[in-house]
Design a protein around this motif. Structure first.
Motif, mmCIF file in Angstrom:
data_model
loop_
_atom_site.group_PDB
_atom_site.id
_atom_site.type_symbol
_atom_site.label_atom_id
_atom_site.label_comp_id
_atom_site.label_asym_id
_atom_site.label_seq_id
_atom_site.Cartn_x
_atom_site.Cartn_y
_atom_site.Cartn_z
ATOM 1 N N ALA A 1 0.866 -1.174 0.000
ATOM 2 C CA ALA A 1 0.000 0.000 0.000
ATOM 3 C C ALA A 1 0.907 1.230 0.000
ATOM 4 C CB ALA A 1 -0.922 0.009 1.218
ATOM 5 N N GLY A 2 0.338 2.386 -0.317
ATOM 6 C CA GLY A 2 1.165 3.577 -0.400
ATOM 7 C C GLY A 2 0.477 4.818 0.119
ATOM 8 N N ILE A 3 1.290 5.783 0.524
ATOM 9 C CA ILE A 3 0.853 7.140 0.836
ATOM 10 C C ILE A 3 1.629 8.069 -0.086
ATOM 11 C CG2 ILE A 3 0.865 8.977 2.575
ATOM 12 C CD1 ILE A 3 0.570 6.820 4.720
ATOM 13 N N GLU A 4 0.941 9.009 -0.717
ATOM 14 C CA GLU A 4 1.589 9.916 -1.670
ATOM 15 C C GLU A 4 0.943 11.296 -1.588
ATOM 16 O OE1 GLU A 4 3.631 12.001 -4.160
ATOM 17 O OE2 GLU A 4 4.264 9.972 -3.619
ATOM 18 N N LEU A 5 1.769 12.319 -1.450
ATOM 19 C CA LEU A 5 1.272 13.688 -1.324
ATOM 20 C C LEU A 5 0.756 14.233 -2.651
ATOM 21 C CD1 LEU A 5 0.968 16.203 0.514
ATOM 22 C CD2 LEU A 5 3.294 16.843 -0.174
ATOM 23 N N SER A 6 1.420 13.868 -3.745
ATOM 24 C CA SER A 6 1.112 14.441 -5.059
ATOM 25 C C SER A 6 0.086 13.588 -5.794
ATOM 26 C CB SER A 6 2.390 14.556 -5.898
ATOM 27 O OG SER A 6 2.095 14.833 -7.243
ATOM 28 N N ALA A 7 -1.101 14.142 -6.015
ATOM 29 C CA ALA A 7 -2.128 13.424 -6.776
ATOM 30 C C ALA A 7 -1.671 13.139 -8.211
ATOM 31 C CB ALA A 7 -3.435 14.208 -6.765
ATOM 32 N N PRO A 8 -0.962 14.057 -8.893
ATOM 33 C CA PRO A 8 -0.480 13.726 -10.237
ATOM 34 C C PRO A 8 0.503 12.553 -10.259
ATOM 35 C CG PRO A 8 -0.524 16.104 -9.952
ATOM 36 C CD PRO A 8 -0.806 15.503 -8.609
ATOM 37 N N MET A 9 1.383 12.452 -9.263
ATOM 38 C CA MET A 9 2.297 11.310 -9.204
ATOM 39 C C MET A 9 1.515 10.025 -8.991
ATOM 40 S SD MET A 9 5.571 12.304 -9.526
ATOM 41 C CE MET A 9 6.693 11.311 -8.529
#
Length: 245
Positions: free
Chosen positions: A66-74
Protein backbone atom coordinates in the motif's frame (compact mmCIF):
# COMPACT_ATOMS: atom_id res chain seq x y z
CA UNK A 1 -0.02 21.26 6.14
CA UNK A 2 3.23 19.56 5.25
CA UNK A 3 6.24 21.66 4.28
CA UNK A 4 7.08 19.33 1.38
CA UNK A 5 7.23 20.68 -2.15
CA UNK A 6 4.14 19.52 -4.07
CA UNK A 7 5.04 17.87 -7.39
CA UNK A 8 2.78 19.01 -10.22
CA UNK A 9 1.46 17.42 -13.43
CA UNK A 10 4.47 18.42 -15.51
CA UNK A 11 6.89 16.84 -13.03
CA UNK A 12 4.81 13.68 -12.78
CA UNK A 13 4.56 13.34 -16.55
CA UNK A 14 8.34 13.30 -17.03
CA UNK A 15 9.36 11.55 -13.80
CA UNK A 16 9.48 7.98 -15.11
CA UNK A 17 11.52 8.96 -18.18
CA UNK A 18 14.04 10.85 -16.07
CA UNK A 19 14.34 8.00 -13.57
CA UNK A 20 14.50 5.22 -16.19
CA UNK A 21 18.13 4.28 -15.29
CA UNK A 22 17.06 3.76 -11.65
CA UNK A 23 14.02 1.72 -12.67
CA UNK A 24 15.61 -1.22 -14.46
CA UNK A 25 15.37 -4.74 -13.10
CA UNK A 26 19.16 -4.80 -12.68
CA UNK A 27 19.23 -1.57 -10.68
CA UNK A 28 16.20 -2.38 -8.53
CA UNK A 29 17.11 -6.01 -7.85
CA UNK A 30 19.07 -5.41 -4.61
CA UNK A 31 16.42 -2.96 -3.35
CA UNK A 32 13.61 -5.44 -3.92
CA UNK A 33 15.61 -8.29 -2.39
CA UNK A 34 16.27 -6.20 0.72
CA UNK A 35 12.67 -5.02 1.16
CA UNK A 36 10.95 -8.30 0.34
CA UNK A 37 13.23 -10.12 2.78
CA UNK A 38 12.14 -7.77 5.58
CA UNK A 39 8.47 -7.90 4.63
CA UNK A 40 8.41 -11.69 4.76
CA UNK A 41 4.83 -12.92 4.59
CA UNK A 42 3.46 -9.56 5.78
CA UNK A 43 2.31 -6.35 4.16
CA UNK A 44 4.48 -3.38 3.16
CA UNK A 45 3.63 0.33 3.25
CA UNK A 46 5.62 2.82 1.17
CA UNK A 47 5.68 6.44 2.28
CA UNK A 48 5.92 8.83 -0.70
CA UNK A 49 5.28 6.02 -3.17
CA UNK A 50 5.32 8.39 -6.15
CA UNK A 51 4.77 6.73 -9.52
CA UNK A 52 5.47 3.29 -8.07
CA UNK A 53 9.10 2.89 -9.18
CA UNK A 54 9.69 0.55 -6.21
CA UNK A 55 6.19 -0.26 -5.00
CA UNK A 56 4.89 -1.75 -8.26
CA UNK A 57 7.74 -4.25 -8.82
CA UNK A 58 7.68 -5.12 -5.11
CA UNK A 59 3.99 -5.94 -5.47
CA UNK A 60 4.80 -8.01 -8.55
CA UNK A 61 7.14 -10.06 -6.35
CA UNK A 62 4.15 -11.06 -4.29
CA UNK A 63 4.47 -8.58 -1.40
CA UNK A 64 1.14 -6.86 -0.65
CA UNK A 65 1.94 -3.14 -0.92
CA UNK A 66 0.00 0.00 0.00
CA UNK A 67 1.17 3.58 -0.40
CA UNK A 68 0.85 7.14 0.84
CA UNK A 69 1.59 9.92 -1.67
CA UNK A 70 1.27 13.69 -1.32
CA UNK A 71 1.11 14.44 -5.06
CA UNK A 72 -2.13 13.42 -6.78
CA UNK A 73 -0.48 13.73 -10.24
CA UNK A 74 2.30 11.31 -9.20
CA UNK A 75 -0.29 8.88 -7.84
CA UNK A 76 -2.25 9.15 -11.08
CA UNK A 77 0.78 7.92 -13.02
CA UNK A 78 1.06 4.98 -10.62
CA UNK A 79 -2.62 4.23 -11.04
CA UNK A 80 -2.14 3.93 -14.81
CA UNK A 81 0.19 0.97 -14.09
CA UNK A 82 -1.77 -0.98 -11.49
CA UNK A 83 -5.31 -0.86 -10.15
CA UNK A 84 -6.42 0.18 -6.67
CA UNK A 85 -7.36 -3.34 -5.63
CA UNK A 86 -3.82 -4.58 -6.15
CA UNK A 87 -1.97 -1.53 -4.76
CA UNK A 88 -4.10 0.94 -2.77
CA UNK A 89 -2.79 4.50 -2.39
CA UNK A 90 -3.99 7.22 -0.02
CA UNK A 91 -3.35 10.86 -0.96
CA UNK A 92 -1.77 12.70 1.96
CA UNK A 93 1.46 13.52 3.74
CA UNK A 94 3.67 10.84 5.23
CA UNK A 95 3.87 12.50 8.65
CA UNK A 96 0.17 12.31 9.55
CA UNK A 97 -1.80 10.28 6.96
CA UNK A 98 -2.86 6.78 7.97
CA UNK A 99 -4.05 3.72 6.06
CA UNK A 100 -6.01 0.76 7.42
CA UNK A 101 -4.32 -2.23 9.01
CA UNK A 102 -0.86 -3.13 10.28
CA UNK A 103 2.30 -3.79 8.30
CA UNK A 104 5.44 -5.82 8.79
CA UNK A 105 7.39 -3.20 6.81
CA UNK A 106 7.18 0.56 6.29
CA UNK A 107 9.79 2.06 4.00
CA UNK A 108 11.05 5.32 2.50
CA UNK A 109 13.48 5.29 -0.43
CA UNK A 110 15.53 7.76 -2.47
CA UNK A 111 16.01 10.48 0.18
CA UNK A 112 12.29 11.20 0.43
CA UNK A 113 12.26 11.73 4.19
CA UNK A 114 14.19 14.90 3.36
CA UNK A 115 11.09 16.24 1.60
CA UNK A 116 9.83 17.04 5.10
CA UNK A 117 11.60 20.33 5.73
CA UNK A 118 11.36 20.53 9.53
CA UNK A 119 12.70 18.30 12.27
CA UNK A 120 9.27 18.15 13.89
CA UNK A 121 7.72 16.73 10.71
CA UNK A 122 10.48 14.17 10.36
CA UNK A 123 9.87 13.07 13.96
CA UNK A 124 6.17 12.73 13.14
CA UNK A 125 7.08 10.63 10.11
CA UNK A 126 8.84 8.15 12.42
CA UNK A 127 5.84 8.17 14.73
CA UNK A 128 3.54 7.55 11.78
CA UNK A 129 5.67 4.61 10.69
CA UNK A 130 5.53 3.18 14.21
CA UNK A 131 1.72 3.56 14.24
CA UNK A 132 1.46 1.40 11.14
CA UNK A 133 3.91 -1.30 12.19
CA UNK A 134 2.89 -4.56 13.80
CA UNK A 135 5.00 -5.70 16.78
CA UNK A 136 8.39 -6.77 15.44
CA UNK A 137 7.85 -4.79 12.24
CA UNK A 138 10.55 -2.65 10.65
CA UNK A 139 10.93 0.88 9.29
CA UNK A 140 13.50 1.34 6.49
CA UNK A 141 14.93 4.66 5.28
CA UNK A 142 17.32 5.22 2.36
CA UNK A 143 19.11 8.55 2.74
CA UNK A 144 22.19 10.19 1.31
CA UNK A 145 24.72 12.06 3.40
CA UNK A 146 25.45 15.68 2.43
CA UNK A 147 29.02 16.14 1.14
CA UNK A 148 29.85 18.89 3.59
CA UNK A 149 33.51 17.87 3.69
CA UNK A 150 33.72 19.15 0.10
CA UNK A 151 32.73 22.65 1.21
CA UNK A 152 35.76 24.90 1.82
CA UNK A 153 35.23 28.02 3.92
CA UNK A 154 32.66 30.46 2.40
CA UNK A 155 31.55 27.96 -0.28
CA UNK A 156 27.88 26.91 -0.20
CA UNK A 157 27.50 24.89 -3.43
CA UNK A 158 28.63 21.42 -4.57
CA UNK A 159 27.99 20.00 -8.08
CA UNK A 160 26.56 16.47 -8.10
CA UNK A 161 26.11 15.94 -11.85
CA UNK A 162 27.87 17.58 -14.79
CA UNK A 163 26.88 15.81 -17.99
CA UNK A 164 25.90 16.61 -21.54
CA UNK A 165 22.20 16.99 -20.81
CA UNK A 166 22.16 17.95 -17.15
CA UNK A 167 23.90 20.21 -14.66
CA UNK A 168 23.04 19.59 -11.01
CA UNK A 169 24.28 21.65 -8.06
CA UNK A 170 23.35 21.46 -4.38
CA UNK A 171 23.43 24.61 -2.26
CA UNK A 172 23.47 24.29 1.52
CA UNK A 173 22.16 26.29 4.44
CA UNK A 174 24.24 24.93 7.30
CA UNK A 175 22.25 26.80 9.94
CA UNK A 176 18.82 25.58 8.85
CA UNK A 177 20.22 22.14 7.86
CA UNK A 178 18.60 22.32 4.43
CA UNK A 179 19.75 21.99 0.86
CA UNK A 180 18.36 22.99 -2.51
CA UNK A 181 19.11 20.83 -5.55
CA UNK A 182 19.31 23.04 -8.65
CA UNK A 183 18.81 21.40 -12.04
CA UNK A 184 19.53 22.74 -15.53
CA UNK A 185 18.32 20.15 -18.04
CA UNK A 186 18.64 20.32 -21.84
CA UNK A 187 15.44 19.31 -23.62
CA UNK A 188 15.29 17.50 -26.97
CA UNK A 189 14.61 20.79 -28.78
CA UNK A 190 17.80 22.32 -27.41
CA UNK A 191 16.13 24.54 -24.85
CA UNK A 192 17.02 24.33 -21.17
CA UNK A 193 14.63 23.70 -18.30
CA UNK A 194 15.52 24.98 -14.86
CA UNK A 195 14.17 23.49 -11.64
CA UNK A 196 14.90 23.24 -7.94
CA UNK A 197 13.88 20.95 -5.08
CA UNK A 198 14.29 21.50 -1.34
CA UNK A 199 15.26 19.00 1.32
CA UNK A 200 16.18 18.86 4.97
CA UNK A 201 19.19 16.64 5.56
CA UNK A 202 19.55 14.63 8.75
CA UNK A 203 22.48 12.69 10.13
CA UNK A 204 22.21 9.02 11.13
CA UNK A 205 22.50 9.80 14.85
CA UNK A 206 19.65 12.31 14.55
CA UNK A 207 17.47 9.72 12.81
CA UNK A 208 18.25 7.21 15.55
CA UNK A 209 16.99 9.70 18.13
CA UNK A 210 13.82 10.26 16.09
CA UNK A 211 13.34 6.51 16.05
CA UNK A 212 13.73 6.30 19.83
CA UNK A 213 11.11 9.03 20.27
CA UNK A 214 8.79 6.86 18.17
CA UNK A 215 9.56 3.72 20.19
CA UNK A 216 11.78 2.09 17.54
CA UNK A 217 15.34 0.78 17.89
CA UNK A 218 18.12 0.59 15.32
CA UNK A 219 18.59 -2.95 14.06
CA UNK A 220 20.91 -2.50 11.09
CA UNK A 221 22.66 0.19 9.05
CA UNK A 222 24.47 -0.46 5.77
CA UNK A 223 25.91 1.71 3.02
CA UNK A 224 23.69 0.46 0.18
CA UNK A 225 21.06 -2.08 -0.82
CA UNK A 226 23.78 -4.68 -1.44
CA UNK A 227 24.60 -4.58 2.26
CA UNK A 228 28.07 -3.03 2.07
CA UNK A 229 29.33 -1.87 5.49
CA UNK A 230 28.50 1.68 6.54
CA UNK A 231 31.72 3.64 7.20
CA UNK A 232 32.82 7.24 7.68
CA UNK A 233 33.41 7.42 3.93
CA UNK A 234 29.92 6.23 2.93
CA UNK A 235 27.89 8.69 0.87
CA UNK A 236 24.56 7.33 2.09
CA UNK A 237 22.93 4.63 4.17
CA UNK A 238 20.06 2.19 4.43
CA UNK A 239 18.85 2.11 8.03
CA UNK A 240 16.46 -0.39 9.61
CA UNK A 241 14.65 0.29 12.89
CA UNK A 242 12.52 -2.33 14.62
CA UNK A 243 9.36 -2.02 16.67
CA UNK A 244 9.59 -4.14 19.83
CA UNK A 245 7.47 -7.29 20.05
Amino acid sequence: MTSSDLWDNATADRYDAEEAPRSTAHFLGPTLDFLSGLAGDGRALEFAIGTGRVGVPLRERGVPVAGIELSAPMAAVLRSKIDEDRLPVVIGDMATTTVPGEFSLVYLVYNTIGNLLTQDEQVECFRNAARHLEPGGRFVVELGLPPLRLLPPTQVAVPFDVSERHLGVDTFDLVEQTLVSHHLTREDDGRYRRGATRQRYAWPAELDLMARIAGLRLERRVADWDGEPFTQDSTGHISVWRKPD
